[in-house]
Scaffold this motif. Structure first.
Motif, mmCIF file in Angstrom:
data_model
loop_
_atom_site.group_PDB
_atom_site.id
_atom_site.type_symbol
_atom_site.label_atom_id
_atom_site.label_comp_id
_atom_site.label_asym_id
_atom_site.label_seq_id
_atom_site.Cartn_x
_atom_site.Cartn_y
_atom_site.Cartn_z
ATOM 1 N N GLU A 97 76.985 51.827 48.580
ATOM 2 C CA GLU A 97 78.404 51.596 48.296
ATOM 3 C C GLU A 97 78.844 52.376 47.064
ATOM 4 O O GLU A 97 79.926 52.969 47.052
ATOM 5 N N ARG A 99 77.459 55.106 45.924
ATOM 6 C CA ARG A 99 77.457 56.520 46.308
ATOM 7 C C ARG A 99 78.699 56.866 47.124
ATOM 8 O O ARG A 99 79.339 57.894 46.915
ATOM 9 N N ASP A 100 79.059 55.976 48.057
ATOM 10 C CA ASP A 100 80.255 56.212 48.870
ATOM 11 C C ASP A 100 81.511 56.231 48.006
ATOM 12 O O ASP A 100 82.400 57.064 48.213
ATOM 13 N N THR A 103 81.580 59.467 46.071
ATOM 14 C CA THR A 103 81.946 60.563 46.968
ATOM 15 C C THR A 103 83.445 60.533 47.256
ATOM 16 O O THR A 103 84.114 61.568 47.232
ATOM 17 N N MET A 155 87.386 55.024 51.878
ATOM 18 C CA MET A 155 86.347 53.997 51.886
ATOM 19 C C MET A 155 86.293 53.276 53.237
ATOM 20 O O MET A 155 85.240 52.818 53.646
#
Length: 168
Positions: A97, A99-100, A103, A155
């Motif tokens: 989460e 990392r997402d 990003t 997201m």
């Protein structure tokens, strides 16, 4: 009442956090913080006594980052024996989460990412952000709104396609 030097040093943790989120990698963020502190130290006499030093330093950091982005450079990463291994939370899903989110933040336009990070991460008021980035208050609010919406869409895995409007 703390002196100017102590106030400057007290801002370091927030500067580091904002620089890390803004730059996206530790070495570049550390360099940006160092450059910000150096410039702030040199120009400490120019700081208005009684004003928010954090906002003043964030303005310096913002200007330095804009200068960095204007200069073409090759990204580098220093890896040696002293480089600590990455720290990962016990939960794999938590790491994914984060990392997402990282990003998705990197995919936002710089203008939206800056405002979003200053409001959400640094808990600055809209007025402080406007002063820090030398923007009108309405611009801060619209960039924040657009940035939040785009971040939510990223997201959620949605494609964010703006509907075109005809302006008369």
């Amino acid at each position: 009442m703390p002196n100017d030097h102590a106030l400057l040093l007290d801002c370091i943790p927030r500067l580091r956090r904002y620089a890390r989120a803004l730059v996206g990698e530790q070495a570049g963020a550390d360099d940006l913080v160092q450059d910000t502190l150096e410039r702030g130290w040199q120009k400490l006499a120019a700081w208005r006594q009684g004003s928010d030093m954090r906002a003043w330093l964030f303005s310096i950091m913002h200007n330095l980052r804009m200068d960095q982005l204007r200069k073409p450079t090759l990204p580098t990463e220093v890896l040696d024996e002293a480089t600590p291994p990455p720290v990962m939370a016990a939960s794999q899903s938590h790491g994914l989460e984060v990392r997402d989110l990282q990003t998705a933040l990197a995919m936002l336009p710089l203008e939206q990412r800056q405002v979003l990070l200053l409001v959400a991460l640094e808990q600055m008021t809209y007025e402080e952000v406007a002063q820090t980035l030398s923007l009108p208050l309405g611009t801060v609010m619209s960039r924040l709104s657009r940035g939040r919406e785009k971040l939510r869409a990223l997201m959620d895995g949605r494609n964010l396609v703006a509907a075109l409007r005809v302006v008369k």
